[in-house]
Design a protein around this motif. Structure first.
Motif, mmCIF file in Angstrom:
data_model
loop_
_atom_site.group_PDB
_atom_site.id
_atom_site.type_symbol
_atom_site.label_atom_id
_atom_site.label_comp_id
_atom_site.label_asym_id
_atom_site.label_seq_id
_atom_site.Cartn_x
_atom_site.Cartn_y
_atom_site.Cartn_z
ATOM 1 N N GLY A 106 -3.363 51.342 30.925
ATOM 2 C CA GLY A 106 -3.480 51.542 29.482
ATOM 3 C C GLY A 106 -2.365 50.912 28.674
ATOM 4 O O GLY A 106 -2.357 50.992 27.442
ATOM 5 N N LYS A 109 -2.237 45.504 29.705
ATOM 6 C CA LYS A 109 -2.170 44.319 30.584
ATOM 7 C C LYS A 109 -3.350 43.377 30.385
ATOM 8 O O LYS A 109 -3.170 42.173 30.182
ATOM 9 N N THR A 111 -5.656 43.246 27.992
ATOM 10 C CA THR A 111 -5.705 42.726 26.633
ATOM 11 C C THR A 111 -4.660 41.626 26.448
ATOM 12 O O THR A 111 -4.951 40.560 25.887
ATOM 13 N N ASP A 247 1.693 47.556 16.329
ATOM 14 C CA ASP A 247 1.019 47.661 15.037
ATOM 15 C C ASP A 247 0.944 49.116 14.587
ATOM 16 O O ASP A 247 0.673 49.397 13.432
ATOM 17 N N GLU A 273 -5.412 44.986 18.478
ATOM 18 C CA GLU A 273 -6.305 44.866 19.623
ATOM 19 C C GLU A 273 -6.924 43.484 19.738
ATOM 20 O O GLU A 273 -7.437 43.113 20.779
HETATM 21 P P1 GDP Z 1 -4.391 47.945 30.794
HETATM 22 O O1 GDP Z 1 -4.918 49.182 31.433
HETATM 23 O O2 GDP Z 1 -2.911 47.843 30.967
HETATM 24 O O3 GDP Z 1 -5.095 46.715 31.238
HETATM 25 O O4 GDP Z 1 -4.625 48.114 29.223
HETATM 26 P P2 GDP Z 1 -5.744 47.465 28.302
HETATM 27 O O5 GDP Z 1 -5.491 46.021 28.095
HETATM 28 O O6 GDP Z 1 -7.089 47.850 28.800
HETATM 29 O O7 GDP Z 1 -5.432 48.194 26.930
HETATM 30 C C1 GDP Z 1 -5.549 49.595 26.758
HETATM 31 C C2 GDP Z 1 -5.922 49.884 25.317
HETATM 32 O O8 GDP Z 1 -4.876 49.508 24.466
HETATM 33 C C3 GDP Z 1 -7.127 49.101 24.862
HETATM 34 O O9 GDP Z 1 -7.932 49.930 24.055
HETATM 35 C C4 GDP Z 1 -6.550 47.975 24.032
HETATM 36 O O10 GDP Z 1 -7.443 47.543 23.042
HETATM 37 C C5 GDP Z 1 -5.336 48.642 23.456
HETATM 38 N N1 GDP Z 1 -4.278 47.678 23.124
HETATM 39 C C6 GDP Z 1 -3.670 46.771 23.920
HETATM 40 N N2 GDP Z 1 -2.708 46.098 23.254
HETATM 41 C C7 GDP Z 1 -2.704 46.586 21.991
HETATM 42 C C8 GDP Z 1 -1.928 46.309 20.815
HETATM 43 O O11 GDP Z 1 -1.023 45.469 20.772
HETATM 44 N N3 GDP Z 1 -2.236 47.043 19.708
HETATM 45 C C9 GDP Z 1 -3.223 47.995 19.713
HETATM 46 N N4 GDP Z 1 -3.436 48.657 18.591
HETATM 47 N N5 GDP Z 1 -3.941 48.275 20.788
HETATM 48 C C10 GDP Z 1 -3.701 47.591 21.916
#
Ligand code: GDP
Ligand code: MG
Length: 439
Positions: A106, A109, A111, A247, A273
């Motif tokens: 979460g 990564k 994204t 943000d 996002e």
């Molecule tokens: P992972 O589990 O590390 O791969 O995390 P994800 O990439 O799936 O991101 C988890 C959540 O955080 C998702 O809903 C993304 O849209 C959100 N997210 C990631 N980076 C940002 C950011 O810079 N700003 C915002 N507001 N949300 C983000």
């Protein structure tokens, strides 16, 4: 954080000299404020010590008030602590450059992998390949594939049934075949650091020899992020950090802690996002953000030399009452002409640098004469009450000022926009604005 500091800083305003007691008082507040921003305790302690020593040793500069001087020192030391300069992405001498994303579940990564690829594609005309190394959640692979489709970037995956280490190995072979210049490996995260995950990441690292191991941290988790960063760094020797979710209303305390706990550079920040919301990390800007001041320092300096304080106070009052009218607008234009380009000035105000409304204001030197001409063609009633300006009045004003009706319309729209914006700012958490306006 900012409110607290602003209070202290403004309490220092107008004093001729900073006494030891003053500095101690400020430093106590700075320390509390940083702790409130969830900065690691040891980091705060050594930071406060450094600033105090510098403040005590500093000559009182003539051009600055003592409070400005303290702000400046705090600002400079924060910047230094976060690495001073922006650090670019590592690049392999031969393609492909391999980037491995690591971090908790979460954190952002997947994204960020997408954002990075998007950036590389746009800026460097790169042809990246994603490798889907998070095999524990089918949704994770789907997420990466969706991103790949959006960006028209291929994703190598083997579903959820294979060992991620093998997937990475096979993916790298595909990249070599297709001559991809960047490979971005998305990996799994857990809710907290666990040995099995670390082992897996270690194996991927040993196999892929990434040029960049980016630890992705959720900035909203503050001190926890620093602890986790330390754990990942110990195990994997990370090469850089991406701070996501800036943000939100997070103050960025995590940036401070992570950098000083790991010593590794923060390279990018995520500010939304969307896939284009990744920015290069600039320590000086983050320092300002942590202080909540935008380029307040510069702004304060500029404002104090060029701005008539009494008038500024009246304007601030009017903005707050929302009775700012075209007469004030003219006064402002005069002031602004003395100060320099408006849009640059606006950018120094916290929260304004990236404000999309700013793009609409766009008042240049030479437009000001036109704007004034339009206002001069209004009746006194119209100047005081812009709502009177119906189409027929606008046509009359256009004729009188020698401007097109479109120009008149645009100007009125801009006026209303900036008035609303200023009103919003004065109502929001804008202690800085008050300070600027001399309150
Ligand atoms: P992972 O589990 O590390 O791969 O995390 P994800 O990439 O799936 O991101 C988890 C959540 O955080 C998702 O809903 C993304 O849209 C959100 N997210 C990631 N980076 C940002 C950011 O810079 N700003 C915002 N507001 N949300 C983000
Ligand atoms: Mg993911």
């Amino acid at each position: 954080l900012s409110e607290r500091l602003q209070k202290v800083f403004s309490s220092l305003k107008g004093k001729g000299k900073l006494s030891d007691e003053d500095i101690r008082k400020v430093m106590r507040e700075v320390r509390m404020a940083l702790l409130e921003a969830d900065v690691n305790f040891d980091v705060v302690k050594s930071f406060v010590k450094t600033v105090r020593e510098r403040a005590l040793g500093a000559e009182v500069m003539e051009s600055l008030t003592p409070s400005q001087q303290v702000i400046k020192i705090v600002d400079e030391e924060l910047t230094k602590l976060m690495g001073q300069e922006a650090v670019p992405l590592n690049k392999a001498p031969h393609i492909p450059t391999i980037i491995m994303m690591v971090g908790l579940q979460g954190a952002g990564k997947t994204t960020t992998a997408g954002k990075l690829a998007n950036r590389l594609k746009k800026n460097d005309k790169a042809r990246p390949l994603f490798i889907a190394g998070d095999v524990y959640r089918p949704a994770a692979i789907e997420q990466l594939k969706t991103i790949g489709q959006q960006l028209d970037i291929p994703v190598y995956d083997e579903g959820t049934d294979h060992d991620p280490v093998d997937i990475v190995k096979n993916g790298l072979a595909v990249a070599a075949e297709n001559k991809n210049d960047y490979v971005i490996i998305d990996t799994a995260g857990r809710l907290e650091i666990d040995e099995q995950l670390m082992e897996e990441l270690q194996k991927i690292k040993d196999l892929a020899h990434p040029n960049e191991i980016l630890f992705v941290a959720d900035s909203m988790t503050g001190q926890v992020a620093a602890k986790v960063a330390h754990g990942f760094d110990e195990q994997l020797d990370i090469t850089g950090v991406v701070l996501t979710k800036l943000d939100g209303d997070t103050r960025g305390g995590a940036a401070l802690s992570i950098r000083s706990v790991t010593g590794k550079p923060i390279k990018f920040i995520g500010q939304g996002e969307k896939l284009d919301q990744l920015d290069v990390f600039h320590p000086d800007r983050m320092a300002n953000r942590i202080l909540g001041m935008g380029d307040m320092l510069t702004l304060i300096e500029k404002a104090q030399t060029d701005y008539d304080e009494k008038q500024a106070k009246q304007v601030a009052e009017k903005i707050r009452e929302n009775s700012f009218d075209f007469n004030d607008f003219i006064d402002q234009m005069d002031q602004i002409q003395k100060m320099g380009p408006l849009d640059e000035l606006m950018k120094m105000i916290p929260g304004m640098a990236n404000n999309p409304q700013l793009a609409n204001i766009n008042i240049g030197e030479k437009d000001i004469a036109h704007l004034k001409a339009i206002v001069y063609s209004m009746t006194p009633q119209e100047r005081e009450d812009p709502d009177l300006l119906n189409p027929s009045r606008r046509r009359r004003i256009a004729k009188g000022s020698g401007q097109s009706v479109q120009n008149v319309n645009r100007m009125i729209k801009q006026f209303k926009q900036s008035r609303d914006m200023m009103n919003k700012m004065s109502k929001g958490n804008m202690a800085g604005m008050d300070q600027l306006m001399g309150n």
